[in-house]
Each structure stands twice: as structure tokens, then as C-alpha cells.
Scaffold this motif. Sequence first.
Motif, PDB file in Angstrom:
ATOM      1  N   LEU A 194      -3.114  -8.553  -5.414  1.00  0.00           N
ATOM      2  CA  LEU A 194      -4.099  -6.726  -6.191  1.00  0.00           C
ATOM      3  C   LEU A 194      -3.138  -6.389  -6.897  1.00  0.00           C
ATOM      4  CD1 LEU A 194      -6.995  -6.674  -6.463  1.00  0.00           C
ATOM      5  CD2 LEU A 194      -6.859  -5.236  -4.524  1.00  0.00           C
ATOM      6  N   GLN A 195      -3.284  -6.392  -8.112  1.00  0.00           N
ATOM      7  CA  GLN A 195      -3.299  -5.200  -9.152  1.00  0.00           C
ATOM      8  C   GLN A 195      -4.411  -4.094  -9.475  1.00  0.00           C
ATOM      9  OE1 GLN A 195      -0.505  -4.959 -10.926  1.00  0.00           O
ATOM     10  NE2 GLN A 195      -0.954  -2.512 -11.088  1.00  0.00           N
ATOM     11  N   MET A 196      -3.997  -2.820  -8.151  1.00  0.00           N
ATOM     12  CA  MET A 196      -4.859  -1.877  -8.701  1.00  0.00           C
ATOM     13  C   MET A 196      -4.328  -0.942  -9.453  1.00  0.00           C
ATOM     14  SD  MET A 196      -5.788  -1.392  -4.849  1.00  0.00           S
ATOM     15  CE  MET A 196      -4.080  -0.749  -4.300  1.00  0.00           C
ATOM     16  N   ASN A 197      -5.486  -0.421 -11.020  1.00  0.00           N
ATOM     17  CA  ASN A 197      -4.734   0.076 -12.417  1.00  0.00           C
ATOM     18  C   ASN A 197      -6.219   1.675 -11.819  1.00  0.00           C
ATOM     19  OD1 ASN A 197      -2.462  -0.629 -13.162  1.00  0.00           O
ATOM     20  ND2 ASN A 197      -3.513  -2.636 -14.242  1.00  0.00           N
ATOM     21  N   SER A 198      -6.184   2.670 -12.397  1.00  0.00           N
ATOM     22  CA  SER A 198      -6.850   4.212 -12.759  1.00  0.00           C
ATOM     23  C   SER A 198      -7.121   4.162 -11.074  1.00  0.00           C
ATOM     24  CB  SER A 198      -7.954   3.147 -13.332  1.00  0.00           C
ATOM     25  OG  SER A 198      -7.520   3.346 -14.533  1.00  0.00           O
ATOM     26  N   LEU A 199      -7.013   4.010 -10.419  1.00  0.00           N
ATOM     27  CA  LEU A 199      -7.271   3.858  -8.514  1.00  0.00           C
ATOM     28  C   LEU A 199      -7.773   5.481  -8.764  1.00  0.00           C
ATOM     29  CD1 LEU A 199      -3.990   2.628  -7.258  1.00  0.00           C
ATOM     30  CD2 LEU A 199      -6.301   2.449  -6.512  1.00  0.00           C
ATOM     31  N   GLN A 200      -8.907   5.610  -7.738  1.00  0.00           N
ATOM     32  CA  GLN A 200      -9.295   6.697  -7.603  1.00  0.00           C
ATOM     33  C   GLN A 200      -9.452   6.886  -5.881  1.00  0.00           C
ATOM     34  OE1 GLN A 200     -10.851   8.941  -9.995  1.00  0.00           O
ATOM     35  NE2 GLN A 200      -9.686   7.021 -11.435  1.00  0.00           N
ATOM     36  N   PRO A 201     -10.340   8.751  -6.051  1.00  0.00           N
ATOM     37  CA  PRO A 201      -9.651   8.777  -4.277  1.00  0.00           C
ATOM     38  C   PRO A 201     -11.254   7.871  -3.791  1.00  0.00           C
ATOM     39  CG  PRO A 201     -10.238  10.956  -5.738  1.00  0.00           C
ATOM     40  CD  PRO A 201     -10.309   9.692  -6.464  1.00  0.00           C
ATOM     41  N   GLU A 202     -11.976   7.395  -3.902  1.00  0.00           N
ATOM     42  CA  GLU A 202     -12.740   6.640  -3.043  1.00  0.00           C
ATOM     43  C   GLU A 202     -12.548   5.460  -3.052  1.00  0.00           C
ATOM     44  OE1 GLU A 202     -13.714   8.100  -5.891  1.00  0.00           O
ATOM     45  OE2 GLU A 202     -14.716   6.982  -8.027  1.00  0.00           O
ATOM     46  N   ASP A 203     -11.055   4.569  -3.713  1.00  0.00           N
ATOM     47  CA  ASP A 203     -10.781   3.639  -3.305  1.00  0.00           C
ATOM     48  C   ASP A 203      -9.334   3.465  -2.116  1.00  0.00           C
ATOM     49  OD1 ASP A 203      -9.917   3.321  -7.292  1.00  0.00           O
ATOM     50  OD2 ASP A 203     -11.185   1.747  -5.947  1.00  0.00           O
TER      51      ASP A 203
ATOM     52  N   VAL B  46     -14.539  -2.154  -8.659  1.00  0.00           N
ATOM     53  CA  VAL B  46     -13.296  -2.209  -9.166  1.00  0.00           C
ATOM     54  C   VAL B  46     -13.244  -3.113 -10.179  1.00  0.00           C
ATOM     55  CG1 VAL B  46     -12.874  -2.326  -6.722  1.00  0.00           C
ATOM     56  CG2 VAL B  46     -12.940  -4.145  -7.870  1.00  0.00           C
ATOM     57  N   LYS B  47     -14.385  -3.426 -10.787  1.00  0.00           N
ATOM     58  CA  LYS B  47     -14.154  -4.516 -11.784  1.00  0.00           C
ATOM     59  C   LYS B  47     -14.309  -3.524 -13.839  1.00  0.00           C
ATOM     60  CE  LYS B  47     -17.651  -7.098 -12.552  1.00  0.00           C
ATOM     61  NZ  LYS B  47     -19.581  -7.255 -12.518  1.00  0.00           N
ATOM     62  N   GLY B  48     -12.655  -4.279 -14.233  1.00  0.00           N
ATOM     63  CA  GLY B  48     -12.196  -3.427 -15.023  1.00  0.00           C
ATOM     64  C   GLY B  48     -10.817  -2.517 -14.610  1.00  0.00           C
ATOM     65  N   ARG B  49     -10.863  -2.634 -13.459  1.00  0.00           N
ATOM     66  CA  ARG B  49      -9.754  -1.273 -13.073  1.00  0.00           C
ATOM     67  C   ARG B  49      -8.726  -2.267 -11.559  1.00  0.00           C
ATOM     68  NH1 ARG B  49     -10.515   2.820  -9.293  1.00  0.00           N
ATOM     69  NH2 ARG B  49     -12.397   1.454  -8.188  1.00  0.00           N
ATOM     70  N   PHE B  50      -8.622  -3.589 -10.967  1.00  0.00           N
ATOM     71  CA  PHE B  50      -8.548  -4.589 -10.499  1.00  0.00           C
ATOM     72  C   PHE B  50      -8.227  -5.988 -10.421  1.00  0.00           C
ATOM     73  CE2 PHE B  50      -9.227  -2.423  -6.413  1.00  0.00           C
ATOM     74  CZ  PHE B  50      -9.098  -0.862  -7.188  1.00  0.00           C
ATOM     75  N   THR B  51      -7.461  -6.532 -10.402  1.00  0.00           N
ATOM     76  CA  THR B  51      -6.815  -7.658 -11.242  1.00  0.00           C
ATOM     77  C   THR B  51      -6.534  -8.530 -10.155  1.00  0.00           C
ATOM     78  OG1 THR B  51      -6.159  -6.791 -13.197  1.00  0.00           O
ATOM     79  CG2 THR B  51      -5.731  -9.423 -12.429  1.00  0.00           C
ATOM     80  N   ILE B  52      -6.963  -9.833  -9.863  1.00  0.00           N
ATOM     81  CA  ILE B  52      -7.191 -10.106  -8.531  1.00  0.00           C
ATOM     82  C   ILE B  52      -5.808 -11.693  -9.349  1.00  0.00           C
ATOM     83  CG2 ILE B  52      -8.892 -11.794  -8.494  1.00  0.00           C
ATOM     84  CD1 ILE B  52      -8.357 -12.218  -5.233  1.00  0.00           C
ATOM     85  N   SER B  53      -4.840 -11.908  -8.371  1.00  0.00           N
ATOM     86  CA  SER B  53      -4.576 -13.673  -8.928  1.00  0.00           C
ATOM     87  C   SER B  53      -3.847 -14.001  -7.461  1.00  0.00           C
ATOM     88  CB  SER B  53      -3.528 -13.637  -9.400  1.00  0.00           C
ATOM     89  OG  SER B  53      -2.089 -12.598  -9.341  1.00  0.00           O
TER      90      SER B  53
ATOM     91  N   GLY C 245       0.897  -0.945  -0.125  1.00  0.00           N
ATOM     92  CA  GLY C 245      -0.224   0.185   0.495  1.00  0.00           C
ATOM     93  C   GLY C 245       1.060   1.524  -0.104  1.00  0.00           C
ATOM     94  N   GLY C 246      -0.009   2.281   0.034  1.00  0.00           N
ATOM     95  CA  GLY C 246       0.977   3.870  -0.123  1.00  0.00           C
ATOM     96  C   GLY C 246       0.118   4.600  -0.731  1.00  0.00           C
ATOM     97  N   LEU C 247       0.778   5.762  -1.053  1.00  0.00           N
ATOM     98  CA  LEU C 247       0.395   7.573  -1.380  1.00  0.00           C
ATOM     99  C   LEU C 247       0.024   7.019  -2.875  1.00  0.00           C
ATOM    100  CD1 LEU C 247      -0.949   9.767  -0.780  1.00  0.00           C
ATOM    101  CD2 LEU C 247       0.936  11.287  -0.577  1.00  0.00           C
ATOM    102  N   VAL C 248      -0.905   7.550  -3.686  1.00  0.00           N
ATOM    103  CA  VAL C 248      -0.989   6.834  -4.755  1.00  0.00           C
ATOM    104  C   VAL C 248      -2.151   8.759  -5.334  1.00  0.00           C
ATOM    105  CG1 VAL C 248      -2.447   5.817  -5.454  1.00  0.00           C
ATOM    106  CG2 VAL C 248      -0.784   5.951  -6.987  1.00  0.00           C
ATOM    107  N   GLN C 249      -1.421   9.245  -6.382  1.00  0.00           N
ATOM    108  CA  GLN C 249      -2.757   9.890  -6.793  1.00  0.00           C
ATOM    109  C   GLN C 249      -3.690   9.690  -7.458  1.00  0.00           C
ATOM    110  OE1 GLN C 249       0.385  13.559  -9.289  1.00  0.00           O
ATOM    111  NE2 GLN C 249       0.026  13.758  -7.654  1.00  0.00           N
ATOM    112  N   ALA C 250      -4.750  10.039  -8.307  1.00  0.00           N
ATOM    113  CA  ALA C 250      -4.985   9.427  -9.207  1.00  0.00           C
ATOM    114  C   ALA C 250      -5.340   9.097 -10.267  1.00  0.00           C
ATOM    115  CB  ALA C 250      -6.790  10.343  -8.561  1.00  0.00           C
ATOM    116  N   GLY C 251      -5.534   7.871 -10.488  1.00  0.00           N
ATOM    117  CA  GLY C 251      -5.288   7.774 -11.700  1.00  0.00           C
ATOM    118  C   GLY C 251      -3.825   6.408 -12.741  1.00  0.00           C
ATOM    119  N   GLY C 252      -2.756   6.629 -10.803  1.00  0.00           N
ATOM    120  CA  GLY C 252      -2.121   5.739 -10.379  1.00  0.00           C
ATOM    121  C   GLY C 252      -2.205   4.570  -9.969  1.00  0.00           C
ATOM    122  N   SER C 253      -2.019   3.741  -9.805  1.00  0.00           N
ATOM    123  CA  SER C 253      -1.349   1.987  -9.536  1.00  0.00           C
ATOM    124  C   SER C 253      -0.434   1.977  -8.884  1.00  0.00           C
ATOM    125  CB  SER C 253      -0.858   1.335 -11.321  1.00  0.00           C
ATOM    126  OG  SER C 253      -1.709   1.905 -12.363  1.00  0.00           O
TER     127      SER C 253
END
Length: 113
Positions: free
Chosen positions: A80-89, A63-70, A9-17
Motif C-alpha cells: 500500500l503506497q500512501m501519499n499526501s497523508l493527512q492526520p485523519e489517516d 483515499v482515492k487518488g492518494r493511496f495505491t494498492i498492489s 508504518g511509522g510517524l510522518v508529517q502531513a503531506g508525507g508518504s
Amino acid sequence: QVQLVESGGGLVQAGGSLRLSCAASGSIRSINPMGWYRQAPGKQRELITTVTTGGLTNYVDSVKGRFTISRDNAKNTVYLQMNSLQPEDTAVYYCNAVPPKLWGQGTQVTVSS
């Protein structure tokens, strides 16, 4: 009982991964399914995605289409790969079996706008 340690985890800007990892102290081969949960401030913990031992996945709509679990059963690790992160995440993210067993400490994800 298998203990779970989440990281990444960490701090990321909106749109980041970010890529989260969940390392188990024992075998997860028979745990079916595994999932990622999250708890946002002031909200209940929710299950957002699952993966079966056979690799079948399921996601909540938010989260569909943005997150990928493996999962890598050989390494006893769930990702958990998280792309296109938004503040609501923004939330603390946990991995666990479904239904959940012993909780780990989680990993904080903060998305700034």
C-alpha cells in the motif's frame, strides 16, 4: 491458514508518504481479492482498498487518488503506497482477504499536523 505480517508504518508529517507491506506465510495467488483495512482510534475497522488477482483495484473515496494498492503473487506480498497523508489517516493498518480471515498484528501509521 495463511498468516499475514504487516510492516512499514511509522510517524510522518502531513503531506508525507509511507509504503506498507504485507507478507503472507503462504501463497496468496488464489486469494481474491486482497485488501487493506484500517482502524482509527475509537472507530470500527474499515476496508479501504482491494486488489484482485488480475490487478483490478478499488478504493474508498477518502483515499482515492492518494493511496495505491498492489500485489506481487510471486512474493506473496501486498503493498500500500500512501501519499499526501493527512492526520485523519492515522490508524492501525491491516491487510487481509475479503472477506477477512486470520488477522495479523497490523502496523501503526501516525500522521502529525
